[in-house]
Design an enzyme around this catalytic site. Structure first.
Site, PDB file in Angstrom:
ATOM      1  N   TYR A  29     -13.557  -4.585  11.098  1.00 30.43           N
ATOM      2  CA  TYR A  29     -12.308  -3.807  11.127  1.00 30.43           C
ATOM      3  C   TYR A  29     -11.604  -3.996  12.476  1.00 30.43           C
ATOM      4  O   TYR A  29     -10.403  -4.277  12.522  1.00 30.43           O
ATOM      5  CB  TYR A  29     -12.605  -2.319  10.873  1.00 30.43           C
ATOM      6  CG  TYR A  29     -11.348  -1.476  10.828  1.00 30.43           C
ATOM      7  CD1 TYR A  29     -10.471  -1.581   9.753  1.00 30.43           C
ATOM      8  CD2 TYR A  29     -11.021  -0.589  11.852  1.00 30.43           C
ATOM      9  CE1 TYR A  29      -9.295  -0.825   9.699  1.00 30.43           C
ATOM     10  CE2 TYR A  29      -9.859   0.172  11.805  1.00 30.43           C
ATOM     11  CZ  TYR A  29      -9.007   0.054  10.727  1.00 30.43           C
ATOM     12  OH  TYR A  29      -7.842   0.811  10.678  1.00 30.43           O
ATOM     13  N   GLY A  48       0.830  -1.201   0.000  1.00 28.65           N
ATOM     14  CA  GLY A  48       0.000   0.000   0.000  1.00 28.65           C
ATOM     15  C   GLY A  48       0.860   1.245   0.000  1.00 28.65           C
ATOM     16  O   GLY A  48       0.516   2.238   0.634  1.00 28.65           O
ATOM     17  N   GLY A  96       1.028   4.588   3.734  1.00 28.72           N
ATOM     18  CA  GLY A  96       2.050   3.742   3.103  1.00 28.72           C
ATOM     19  C   GLY A  96       2.953   4.537   2.177  1.00 28.72           C
ATOM     20  O   GLY A  96       4.178   4.345   2.181  1.00 28.72           O
TER      21      GLY A  96
HETATM   22  N1  LIG Z   1      -5.960   6.629   8.217  1.00 26.46           N
HETATM   23  C1  LIG Z   1      -6.118   6.408   9.497  1.00 26.46           C
HETATM   24  O1  LIG Z   1      -6.626   7.272  10.252  1.00 26.46           O
HETATM   25  C2  LIG Z   1      -5.676   5.104  10.108  1.00 26.46           C
HETATM   26  C3  LIG Z   1      -5.777   4.969  11.506  1.00 26.46           C
HETATM   27  C4  LIG Z   1      -5.364   3.781  12.085  1.00 26.46           C
HETATM   28  C5  LIG Z   1      -4.851   2.767  11.294  1.00 26.46           C
HETATM   29  N2  LIG Z   1      -4.767   2.937   9.941  1.00 26.46           N
HETATM   30  C6  LIG Z   1      -4.205   1.838   9.149  1.00 26.46           C
HETATM   31  O2  LIG Z   1      -3.200   2.350   8.308  1.00 26.46           O
HETATM   32  C7  LIG Z   1      -3.079   1.537   7.137  1.00 26.46           C
HETATM   33  C8  LIG Z   1      -3.046   2.417   5.899  1.00 26.46           C
HETATM   34  O3  LIG Z   1      -4.259   3.118   5.842  1.00 26.46           O
HETATM   35  P1  LIG Z   1      -4.477   4.465   5.009  1.00 26.46           P
HETATM   36  O4  LIG Z   1      -5.320   5.330   5.862  1.00 26.46           O
HETATM   37  O5  LIG Z   1      -3.184   4.976   4.495  1.00 26.46           O
HETATM   38  O6  LIG Z   1      -5.392   3.903   3.822  1.00 26.46           O
HETATM   39  P2  LIG Z   1      -5.565   4.381   2.309  1.00 26.46           P
HETATM   40  O7  LIG Z   1      -5.350   5.838   2.153  1.00 26.46           O
HETATM   41  O8  LIG Z   1      -6.899   3.818   1.908  1.00 26.46           O
HETATM   42  O9  LIG Z   1      -4.398   3.626   1.547  1.00 26.46           O
HETATM   43  C9  LIG Z   1      -4.465   2.253   1.368  1.00 26.46           C
HETATM   44  C10 LIG Z   1      -3.277   1.795   0.524  1.00 26.46           C
HETATM   45  O10 LIG Z   1      -3.415   0.378   0.374  1.00 26.46           O
HETATM   46  C11 LIG Z   1      -3.501   0.052  -1.003  1.00 26.46           C
HETATM   47  N3  LIG Z   1      -4.464  -1.030  -1.132  1.00 26.46           N
HETATM   48  C12 LIG Z   1      -5.746  -1.049  -0.703  1.00 26.46           C
HETATM   49  N4  LIG Z   1      -6.311  -2.240  -0.963  1.00 26.46           N
HETATM   50  C13 LIG Z   1      -5.344  -2.988  -1.562  1.00 26.46           C
HETATM   51  C14 LIG Z   1      -5.311  -4.302  -2.060  1.00 26.46           C
HETATM   52  N5  LIG Z   1      -6.396  -5.104  -2.029  1.00 26.46           N
HETATM   53  N6  LIG Z   1      -4.160  -4.773  -2.603  1.00 26.46           N
HETATM   54  C15 LIG Z   1      -3.060  -3.969  -2.667  1.00 26.46           C
HETATM   55  N7  LIG Z   1      -3.035  -2.706  -2.200  1.00 26.46           N
HETATM   56  C16 LIG Z   1      -4.170  -2.224  -1.660  1.00 26.46           C
HETATM   57  C17 LIG Z   1      -3.925   1.323  -1.710  1.00 26.46           C
HETATM   58  O11 LIG Z   1      -3.368   1.309  -2.996  1.00 26.46           O
HETATM   59  P3  LIG Z   1      -4.192   1.325  -4.372  1.00 26.46           P
HETATM   60  O12 LIG Z   1      -5.511   1.988  -4.098  1.00 26.46           O
HETATM   61  O13 LIG Z   1      -3.279   2.105  -5.279  1.00 26.46           O
HETATM   62  O14 LIG Z   1      -4.301  -0.119  -4.733  1.00 26.46           O
HETATM   63  C18 LIG Z   1      -3.237   2.384  -0.854  1.00 26.46           C
HETATM   64  O15 LIG Z   1      -1.876   2.507  -1.232  1.00 26.46           O
HETATM   65  C19 LIG Z   1      -4.251   0.561   7.195  1.00 26.46           C
HETATM   66  O16 LIG Z   1      -3.790  -0.694   7.653  1.00 26.46           O
HETATM   67  C20 LIG Z   1      -5.203   1.170   8.215  1.00 26.46           C
HETATM   68  O17 LIG Z   1      -5.976   0.198   8.876  1.00 26.46           O
HETATM   69  C21 LIG Z   1      -5.178   4.080   9.325  1.00 26.46           C
END
Ligand SMILES: NC(=O)c1ccc[n+]([C@@H]2O[C@H](COP(=O)([O-])OP(=O)(O)OC[C@H]3O[C@@H](n4cnc5c(N)ncnc54)[C@H](OP(=O)(O)O)[C@@H]3O)[C@@H](O)[C@H]2O)c1
Length: 292
Positions: free
Chosen positions: A172, A18, A24
């Site tokens: 989740y 990601g 990421g």
């Molecule tokens: N944002 C928050 O507030 C928050 C808080 C606590 C924990 N987290 C955790 O942080 C992590 C990252 O979250 P984020 O907020 O950065 O999410 P995000 O903005 O939705 O980014 C998700 C990333 O994962 C990739 N991705 C999604 N589904 C995929 C799949 N099936 N196969 C391959 N790549 C995939 C997407 O790439 P493409 O779309 O280009 O495929 C993107 O690069 C997650 O594990 C989330 O649970 C986030």
């Protein structure tokens, strides 16, 4: 985000799943800025290439490798692992960052519930498939991005896939607790090796999180709190710290938040649940000694 808790990591290779958006991408950028060769994984070639170009420009480091795979499908996780092993001769850190929230129940190509498959089974399988390369590159680190939501999680062994009853939040929370249970069990299994396993909460961060299938009202709520969320660069500080900081060299089986070791939920220390989840996950990921 380079600061006094990180150090240069030239010569190291890190894979960030990601790495095309959100936390990421910021993690990959920060690690590249510290001198690492960075591999990023996303589902779409164009998006991944464009993210790689941004990472090169922002970090000043041209060593960025692009991998395209949809981690919801186990065949894709296996194909990705084979490609990584082929293209990356060493692997000093694996950052299992991909994760998401889906308000309604979806199933994957393998017939598994999407949240459980993407957030837990994909990193579980990918870690297994890359473990020999990590071990050969030791000291090495496996970092899994969980969430503060782990504290609300329960592993429902009678309905892991949400077949009887599905709630996006429950799925989740369960998957994020599974990230912590997996990491603690992995750390126990890696004892005596020079490969560490840590897990973390990045903090509430302004990303595309949950955009694919939000709950009603979630968009309005998110828009209202967006100004108070961390920037992706700040959200990446703890993953970068866990993957690279000399301060946590050798530290294993630990949950980090704000670049500090923190206690995770009481349920996350349940060894019996961790061992049971491991066994079930091996079965669901089609892993056994013969296939590894
Ligand atoms: N944002 C928050 O507030 C928050 C808080 C606590 C924990 N987290 C955790 O942080 C992590 C990252 O979250 P984020 O907020 O950065 O999410 P995000 O903005 O939705 O980014 C998700 C990333 O994962 C990739 N991705 C999604 N589904 C995929 C799949 N099936 N196969 C391959 N790549 C995939 C997407 O790439 P493409 O779309 O280009 O495929 C993107 O690069 C997650 O594990 C989330 O649970 C986030």
């Amino acid at each position: 985000m380079a600061d006094n808790t990180t150090g240069p990591i030239g010569g190291k290779t890190v894979l960030v799943t990601g790495g095309t958006g959100g936390i990421g991408k910021a993690t990959a950028t920060g690690l590249a800025a510290l001198g690492a060769r960075v591999g990023i994984v996303g589902r779409d070639t164009q998006r991944a290439r464009s993210a790689a170009a941004d990472i090169v420009r922002e970090s000043g480091n041209s060593s960025v490798d692009v991998f395209v795979a949809d981690l919801s499908a186990q065949a894709e996780v296996r194909r990705l692992a084979a490609e990584v092993l082929d293209r990356l001769r060493r692997l000093d850190a694996l950052v299992n960052n991909v994760g998401g929230f889906w308000a309604t129940r979806h199933t994957t190509a393998d017939g598994l519930e999407h949240t459980f498959a993407v957030n837990h089974l994909a990193p579980f399988l990918l870690t297994h498939l890359l473990l020999d390369r990590l071990t050969a590159s030791a000291p090495a680190r496996i970092v899994t991005v969980s969430s503060g939501a782990q504290a609300m999680g329960r592993i429902d062994f009678d309905d892991l896939q949400g077949e009887k009853k599905y709630s996006g939040q429950r799925a989740y929370n369960q998957s994020k607790l599974a990230n912590v249970l997996f990491t603690y069990e992995l750390a126990r299994r890696l004892e005596g090796t020079d490969v560490t396993a840590t897990v973390l909460h990045p903090g509430v961060t302004r990303t595309a999180f949950a955009a694919e299938d939000p709950t009603p009202g979630m968009k309005t709520l998110t828009a209202a709190v967006r100004p108070f969320m961390k920037t992706p660069a700040r959200g990446a500080a703890t993953p970068i710290f866990a993957a690279s900081s000399p301060y946590v060299e050798g530290v294993t089986g630990v949950y980090f938040a704000n670049r500090k070791a923190k206690k995770s939920s009481k349920r996350s220390y349940d060894r019996e649940a961790a061992a049971r989840l491991w066994t079930v996950s091996e079965q669901l990921a089609g892993l056994n000694a013969a296939k590894r």
